[in-house]
Design a protein around this motif. Structure first.
Motif, PDB file in Angstrom:
ATOM      1  N   GLY A 165     -13.711  -5.413  15.208  1.00  0.00           N
ATOM      2  CA  GLY A 165     -13.021  -5.370  16.493  1.00  0.00           C
ATOM      3  C   GLY A 165     -13.955  -5.675  17.639  1.00  0.00           C
ATOM      4  O   GLY A 165     -15.138  -5.344  17.603  1.00  0.00           O
ATOM      5  N   TYR A 166     -13.429  -6.339  18.643  1.00  0.00           N
ATOM      6  CA  TYR A 166     -14.143  -6.623  19.881  1.00  0.00           C
ATOM      7  C   TYR A 166     -13.541  -5.707  20.943  1.00  0.00           C
ATOM      8  O   TYR A 166     -12.374  -5.858  21.299  1.00  0.00           O
ATOM      9  CB  TYR A 166     -13.976  -8.092  20.271  1.00  0.00           C
ATOM     10  CG  TYR A 166     -14.383  -9.023  19.152  1.00  0.00           C
ATOM     11  CD1 TYR A 166     -15.713  -9.381  18.981  1.00  0.00           C
ATOM     12  CD2 TYR A 166     -13.443  -9.497  18.236  1.00  0.00           C
ATOM     13  CE1 TYR A 166     -16.095 -10.218  17.950  1.00  0.00           C
ATOM     14  CE2 TYR A 166     -13.822 -10.337  17.196  1.00  0.00           C
ATOM     15  CZ  TYR A 166     -15.145 -10.687  17.068  1.00  0.00           C
ATOM     16  OH  TYR A 166     -15.522 -11.506  16.042  1.00  0.00           O
ATOM     17  N   PHE A 167     -14.343  -4.762  21.409  1.00  0.00           N
ATOM     18  CA  PHE A 167     -13.822  -3.709  22.262  1.00  0.00           C
ATOM     19  C   PHE A 167     -14.423  -3.727  23.651  1.00  0.00           C
ATOM     20  O   PHE A 167     -15.569  -4.125  23.834  1.00  0.00           O
ATOM     21  CB  PHE A 167     -14.106  -2.330  21.643  1.00  0.00           C
ATOM     22  CG  PHE A 167     -13.383  -2.100  20.369  1.00  0.00           C
ATOM     23  CD1 PHE A 167     -12.091  -1.591  20.363  1.00  0.00           C
ATOM     24  CD2 PHE A 167     -13.975  -2.405  19.159  1.00  0.00           C
ATOM     25  CE1 PHE A 167     -11.417  -1.393  19.186  1.00  0.00           C
ATOM     26  CE2 PHE A 167     -13.305  -2.204  17.969  1.00  0.00           C
ATOM     27  CZ  PHE A 167     -12.032  -1.695  17.975  1.00  0.00           C
ATOM     28  N   ALA A 168     -13.664  -3.261  24.609  1.00  0.00           N
ATOM     29  CA  ALA A 168     -14.142  -2.983  25.962  1.00  0.00           C
ATOM     30  C   ALA A 168     -13.734  -1.543  26.250  1.00  0.00           C
ATOM     31  O   ALA A 168     -12.623  -1.129  25.926  1.00  0.00           O
ATOM     32  CB  ALA A 168     -13.505  -3.927  26.971  1.00  0.00           C
ATOM     33  N   PRO A 169     -14.627  -0.761  26.840  1.00  0.00           N
ATOM     34  CA  PRO A 169     -14.281   0.628  27.122  1.00  0.00           C
ATOM     35  C   PRO A 169     -13.256   0.723  28.243  1.00  0.00           C
ATOM     36  O   PRO A 169     -13.149  -0.166  29.088  1.00  0.00           O
ATOM     37  CB  PRO A 169     -15.612   1.242  27.545  1.00  0.00           C
ATOM     38  CG  PRO A 169     -16.356   0.099  28.135  1.00  0.00           C
ATOM     39  CD  PRO A 169     -15.961  -1.106  27.314  1.00  0.00           C
ATOM     40  N   GLU A 170     -12.508   1.811  28.205  1.00  0.00           N
ATOM     41  CA  GLU A 170     -11.533   2.049  29.268  1.00  0.00           C
ATOM     42  C   GLU A 170     -12.237   2.220  30.615  1.00  0.00           C
ATOM     43  O   GLU A 170     -11.783   1.745  31.635  1.00  0.00           O
ATOM     44  CB  GLU A 170     -10.707   3.296  28.937  1.00  0.00           C
ATOM     45  CG  GLU A 170      -9.565   3.540  29.886  1.00  0.00           C
ATOM     46  CD  GLU A 170      -8.716   4.713  29.437  1.00  0.00           C
ATOM     47  OE1 GLU A 170      -7.508   4.664  29.670  1.00  0.00           O
ATOM     48  OE2 GLU A 170      -9.262   5.669  28.866  1.00  0.00           O
ATOM     49  N   LYS A 171     -13.405   2.909  30.568  1.00  0.00           N
ATOM     50  CA  LYS A 171     -14.210   3.106  31.774  1.00  0.00           C
ATOM     51  C   LYS A 171     -15.547   2.412  31.564  1.00  0.00           C
ATOM     52  O   LYS A 171     -16.263   2.695  30.616  1.00  0.00           O
ATOM     53  CB  LYS A 171     -14.419   4.589  32.042  1.00  0.00           C
ATOM     54  CG  LYS A 171     -13.124   5.316  32.347  1.00  0.00           C
ATOM     55  CD  LYS A 171     -13.378   6.776  32.604  1.00  0.00           C
ATOM     56  CE  LYS A 171     -12.063   7.480  32.869  1.00  0.00           C
ATOM     57  NZ  LYS A 171     -12.250   8.909  33.032  1.00  0.00           N
ATOM     58  N   ASP A 172     -15.893   1.515  32.475  1.00  0.00           N
ATOM     59  CA  ASP A 172     -17.080   0.687  32.333  1.00  0.00           C
ATOM     60  C   ASP A 172     -18.371   1.498  32.263  1.00  0.00           C
ATOM     61  O   ASP A 172     -19.325   1.095  31.619  1.00  0.00           O
ATOM     62  CB  ASP A 172     -17.155  -0.310  33.487  1.00  0.00           C
ATOM     63  CG  ASP A 172     -18.116  -1.439  33.198  1.00  0.00           C
ATOM     64  OD1 ASP A 172     -18.094  -1.943  32.061  1.00  0.00           O
ATOM     65  OD2 ASP A 172     -18.881  -1.797  34.109  1.00  0.00           O
ATOM     66  N   LEU A 207      -9.828  -5.794  22.512  1.00  0.00           N
ATOM     67  CA  LEU A 207      -9.666  -7.148  23.012  1.00  0.00           C
ATOM     68  C   LEU A 207      -9.205  -8.095  21.915  1.00  0.00           C
ATOM     69  O   LEU A 207      -8.457  -9.020  22.168  1.00  0.00           O
ATOM     70  CB  LEU A 207     -10.991  -7.656  23.588  1.00  0.00           C
ATOM     71  CG  LEU A 207     -11.578  -6.844  24.732  1.00  0.00           C
ATOM     72  CD1 LEU A 207     -12.929  -7.407  25.130  1.00  0.00           C
ATOM     73  CD2 LEU A 207     -10.644  -6.812  25.915  1.00  0.00           C
ATOM     74  N   GLY A 208      -9.671  -7.850  20.705  1.00  0.00           N
ATOM     75  CA  GLY A 208      -9.297  -8.708  19.595  1.00  0.00           C
ATOM     76  C   GLY A 208      -9.945  -8.241  18.315  1.00  0.00           C
ATOM     77  O   GLY A 208     -10.830  -7.391  18.327  1.00  0.00           O
ATOM     78  N   VAL A 209      -9.481  -8.788  17.187  1.00  0.00           N
ATOM     79  CA  VAL A 209     -10.058  -8.466  15.886  1.00  0.00           C
ATOM     80  C   VAL A 209     -10.171  -9.739  15.056  1.00  0.00           C
ATOM     81  O   VAL A 209      -9.393 -10.670  15.204  1.00  0.00           O
ATOM     82  CB  VAL A 209      -9.242  -7.404  15.094  1.00  0.00           C
ATOM     83  CG1 VAL A 209      -9.268  -6.068  15.799  1.00  0.00           C
ATOM     84  CG2 VAL A 209      -7.828  -7.860  14.854  1.00  0.00           C
ATOM     85  N   TYR A 222      -5.572  -3.625  23.198  1.00  0.00           N
ATOM     86  CA  TYR A 222      -4.918  -2.665  22.317  1.00  0.00           C
ATOM     87  C   TYR A 222      -5.628  -1.341  22.553  1.00  0.00           C
ATOM     88  O   TYR A 222      -6.815  -1.202  22.270  1.00  0.00           O
ATOM     89  CB  TYR A 222      -5.041  -3.075  20.846  1.00  0.00           C
ATOM     90  CG  TYR A 222      -4.364  -2.099  19.914  1.00  0.00           C
ATOM     91  CD1 TYR A 222      -3.004  -2.207  19.648  1.00  0.00           C
ATOM     92  CD2 TYR A 222      -5.063  -1.048  19.330  1.00  0.00           C
ATOM     93  CE1 TYR A 222      -2.370  -1.310  18.813  1.00  0.00           C
ATOM     94  CE2 TYR A 222      -4.439  -0.153  18.499  1.00  0.00           C
ATOM     95  CZ  TYR A 222      -3.084  -0.285  18.250  1.00  0.00           C
ATOM     96  OH  TYR A 222      -2.463   0.622  17.427  1.00  0.00           O
ATOM     97  N   ALA A 223      -4.926  -0.384  23.100  1.00  0.00           N
ATOM     98  CA  ALA A 223      -5.538   0.901  23.461  1.00  0.00           C
ATOM     99  C   ALA A 223      -5.664   1.780  22.224  1.00  0.00           C
ATOM    100  O   ALA A 223      -4.678   2.264  21.679  1.00  0.00           O
ATOM    101  CB  ALA A 223      -4.699   1.602  24.526  1.00  0.00           C
TER     102      ALA A 223
END
Length: 182
Positions: free
Chosen positions: A81-88, A1-3, A50-51
């Motif tokens: 890094g601020y991440f969100a998983p591909e699968k919740d 999501l961002g860095v 960003y995948a």
């Protein structure tokens, strides 16, 4: 999501690269005052994300403009890094099932500034704030040297807080505290 990132004083830039793809992911230019002290670090956000794939290698490069023979705090650079998983469902196990587990953070009630030190910069302390709002334990997480470290410890041990609360009840918590010397 961002860095975002962190540098010490005189730091100019952080570059995050995906060496597996040979591409620059983010360039973070520090905002400095006239003496070279860090005022602000930007955050790079990705509208589409960003995948990052399993096994890819990331590289961080920190650039400094050294005004003298040695940097007082040393030189380092980190990117967060601020991440969100591909699968919740990957992180569903980490979610709290109800609001009763939510902790209201402690609030600083009484403090004093540390005594002047022979160095300038930031000491980071990990402290435990008891259910009574008093500092129960304090340890140096990032050192600036023996003199400022001790002054930071001595000062923070005298601070008092309104304790953290969970479901309205006071609880002990561990927090990181930055003590700045200028």
């Amino acid at each position: 999501l961002g860095v975002g990132g962190h540098l010490h004083d005189y730091g100019r830039r952080l570059v995050l690269e995906n060496t597996s793809r040979k591409e620059t992911v983010a360039t973070l230019d520090a905002k400095l005052d006239a003496e070279g002290h860090i005022l602000e670090m930007p955050i790079a956000k990705y509208d589409q994300g960003y995948a990052l794939k399993k096994g890819e290698v990331m590289k961080v490069t920190a650039s400094y403009a050294n005004p003298g023979p040695a940097l007082p705090q040393g030189a380092m650079g980190i990117v967060v890094g601020y991440f969100a998983p591909e699968k919740d469902d990957v992180v569903a196990v980490l979610r709290r099932p109800h609001a009763g587990n939510k902790i209201e953070p402690p609030r600083l009630l009484q403090f004093r500034e540390p005594a002047p030190a022979k160095a300038h910069g930031t000491v980071v302390l990990n402290i435990v704030i008891g259910a009574d709002g008093k500092v129960k334990d304090a340890r140096v997480a990032r050192s600036l040297g023996p003199d400022p470290d001790q002054k930071a410890l001595d000062t923070v041990r005298q601070w008092t807080f309104a304790p953290a609360r969970r479901a309205g009840q006071p609880v002990a918590v561990q927090v990181a505290i930055e003590v700045n010397f200028r």
